[in-house]
Design an enzyme around this catalytic site. Structure first.
Site, PDB file in Angstrom:
ATOM      1  CE  LYS A 104      -4.640  -1.637   1.880  1.00 29.29           C
ATOM      2  NZ  LYS A 104      -4.886  -1.344   3.334  1.00 29.29           N
ATOM      3  CE  LYS A 185      -5.468  -8.732  -1.202  1.00 29.77           C
ATOM      4  NZ  LYS A 185      -5.709  -8.223  -0.355  1.00 29.77           N
ATOM      5  CE  LYS A 188     -12.471  -4.934   0.305  1.00 33.27           C
ATOM      6  NZ  LYS A 188     -12.966  -3.999   1.994  1.00 33.27           N
TER       7      LYS A 188
HETATM    8  P1  AMP Z   1     -10.140  -6.376   3.281  1.00 35.72           P
HETATM    9  O1  AMP Z   1     -10.646  -6.610   1.780  1.00 35.72           O
HETATM   10  O2  AMP Z   1      -8.543  -5.951   3.233  1.00 35.72           O
HETATM   11  O3  AMP Z   1     -11.652  -5.589   4.193  1.00 35.72           O
HETATM   12  O4  AMP Z   1     -10.319  -7.846   3.762  1.00 35.72           O
HETATM   13  C1  AMP Z   1     -12.045  -8.131   4.018  1.00 35.72           C
HETATM   14  C2  AMP Z   1     -11.490  -9.909   4.174  1.00 35.72           C
HETATM   15  O5  AMP Z   1     -11.309 -10.919   3.368  1.00 35.72           O
HETATM   16  C3  AMP Z   1     -10.297 -10.086   5.155  1.00 35.72           C
HETATM   17  O6  AMP Z   1     -10.517 -11.571   5.879  1.00 35.72           O
HETATM   18  C4  AMP Z   1      -9.533 -10.910   4.000  1.00 35.72           C
HETATM   19  O7  AMP Z   1      -8.454 -11.849   4.344  1.00 35.72           O
HETATM   20  C5  AMP Z   1     -10.465 -11.125   2.527  1.00 35.72           C
HETATM   21  N1  AMP Z   1     -10.220 -11.553   1.761  1.00 35.72           N
HETATM   22  C6  AMP Z   1      -9.630 -10.414   0.742  1.00 35.72           C
HETATM   23  N2  AMP Z   1      -9.142 -10.516  -1.022  1.00 35.72           N
HETATM   24  C7  AMP Z   1      -9.552 -11.930  -0.362  1.00 35.72           C
HETATM   25  C8  AMP Z   1      -8.920 -12.837  -1.869  1.00 35.72           C
HETATM   26  N3  AMP Z   1      -8.443 -11.992  -2.927  1.00 35.72           N
HETATM   27  N4  AMP Z   1      -9.228 -14.153  -1.251  1.00 35.72           N
HETATM   28  C9  AMP Z   1      -9.069 -14.209  -0.313  1.00 35.72           C
HETATM   29  N5  AMP Z   1     -10.000 -13.245   0.397  1.00 35.72           N
HETATM   30  C10 AMP Z   1     -10.092 -12.572   0.795  1.00 35.72           C
END
Ligand code: AMP
Length: 323
Positions: A104, A185, A188
């Site tokens: 980031k 990965k 968002k």
């Molecule tokens: P965030 O997008 O950082 O708010 O993550 C929210 C949740 O989604 C966390 O538990 C992450 O580990 C999971 N997560 C985010 N991106 C992925 C992905 N590409 N594959 C699997 N889990 C994900």
């Protein structure tokens, strides 16, 4: 989850789907981490709307507010309070080593301090509730490890205070990759139009994105020689369907990529359609979600406040004398 950007099938298969399952076995607290979201600039009106949207998505996925608590991080001030106390026992070197921070920070012209402190706030989210386990996707495993390191350091400095939280990863779907680039990965914040399927995408858009997914130059699925893109598509299917590895091989071995993509698109659409229907129902009453969030914050606050009180006493910070 952070209320920023659009939740995608990686968030669903890596985290949300698992959360619904663990509700049966654990007392669960599901937090919408708005303080984490503002570690990078968020438009205030959009952020406010996103918080409600994420709560709607939690509910639509099957989180039951009678069984589990759904709350917003900033509504429980103990999160920010404990984060500061944990920051004070965390060496900067530990934070600078975090992969997510490095990725980031590389994208920012000027790096805010909050981005570096992010894992201390996450440690507070977890340790406040003396959590036994945290169900996350694989990208958060490093932050969980750091949480245990911080807890251990605090315990060794001030005496046994925190429970060590275990990392709970889903068997399949812990790391869903970008459909346009299966070496990164699904995220968002990625820019590509064909990168991710968002949970609220309509069927024709889902079909379009999945059909355009990057594969390789082989014509058909060969389990002995799987490229990243095909492995990712199979992984998405398996996580949605809940099939075993043997079922996957029997069904997909030798299947042409075009047909594989069609099946991935169809299972995604069929699982997201009822989910989207429930989401619309949840959002139809503007008072429903704020009520759930208020109840959630009221339910968890006593737990959070008693941990902050314990931590203050351990550290020698000022607390009212006990009667
Ligand atoms: P965030 O997008 O950082 O708010 O993550 C929210 C949740 O989604 C966390 O538990 C992450 O580990 C999971 N997560 C985010 N991106 C992925 C992905 N590409 N594959 C699997 N889990 C994900």
């Amino acid at each position: 989850m952070q209320p920023s950007g659009n939740l995608h099938i990686g968030n669903y298969l890596g985290a949300l789907k698992n959360w619904v399952r663990v509700q049966a076995d654990y007392e669960c607290i599901f937090c919408i981490v708005d303080l984490h979201a503002v570690t990078v600039y968020q438009d205030p009106a959009e952020l406010r709307a996103k918080i409600i949207e994420i709560a709607g998505l939690y509910l639509a996925a099957g989180i039951d507010p009678r069984q589990s608590s759904i709350m917003v991080q900033s509504a429980v001030p103990a999160h920010a309070e404990l984060a500061w106390m944990l920051t004070c026992v965390t060496p900067v070197g530990w934070l600078e080593r975090m992969t997510q921070y490095k990725a980031k920070a590389a994208k920012q012209e000027s790096v805010g301090d909050g981005l570096l402190q992010y894992p201390c706030l996450m440690a507070a989210d977890i340790l406040l509730y003396q959590a036994a386990a945290v169900p996350v996707g694989e990208d958060q495993a490093q932050h969980l490890e750091l949480t245990r390191d911080i807890a251990q350091r605090f315990n060794s400095l001030y005496g046994e205070t925190f429970v060590m939280p275990a990392t709970s990863l889903p068997g399949v779907g812990a790391r869903i990759m970008g459909l346009d680039d299966p070496t990164t990965k699904m995220s968002k914040s990625a820019a590509g139009a064909n990168h991710a399927v968002a949970l609220l995408d309509p069927p024709d858009r889902i079909r379009k994105i999945v059909m355009r997914a990057t594969t390789d130059s082989n014509p058909a699925v060969d389990f002995e020689n799987l490229g990243d893109g095909v492995a990712n598509l199979l992984n998405i299917f398996q996580a949605f369907a809940g099939w075993t590895g043997a079922q996957m091989r029997a069904h997909f071995s030798g299947m042409r990529y075009g047909d594989l993509k069609k099946q991935v698109a169809e299972i995604t659409i069929s699982q997201l359609e009822p989910f989207q229907q429930r989401y619309r129902e949840m959002m139809s009453d503007p008072d429903y979600i704020p009520g759930i969030l208020r109840e959630g914050a009221a339910r968890v606050s006593p737990i959070a406040n008693s941990t902050v009180d314990l931590v203050k006493r351990r550290m020698g910070l000022y607390t009212e004398p006990r009667p």
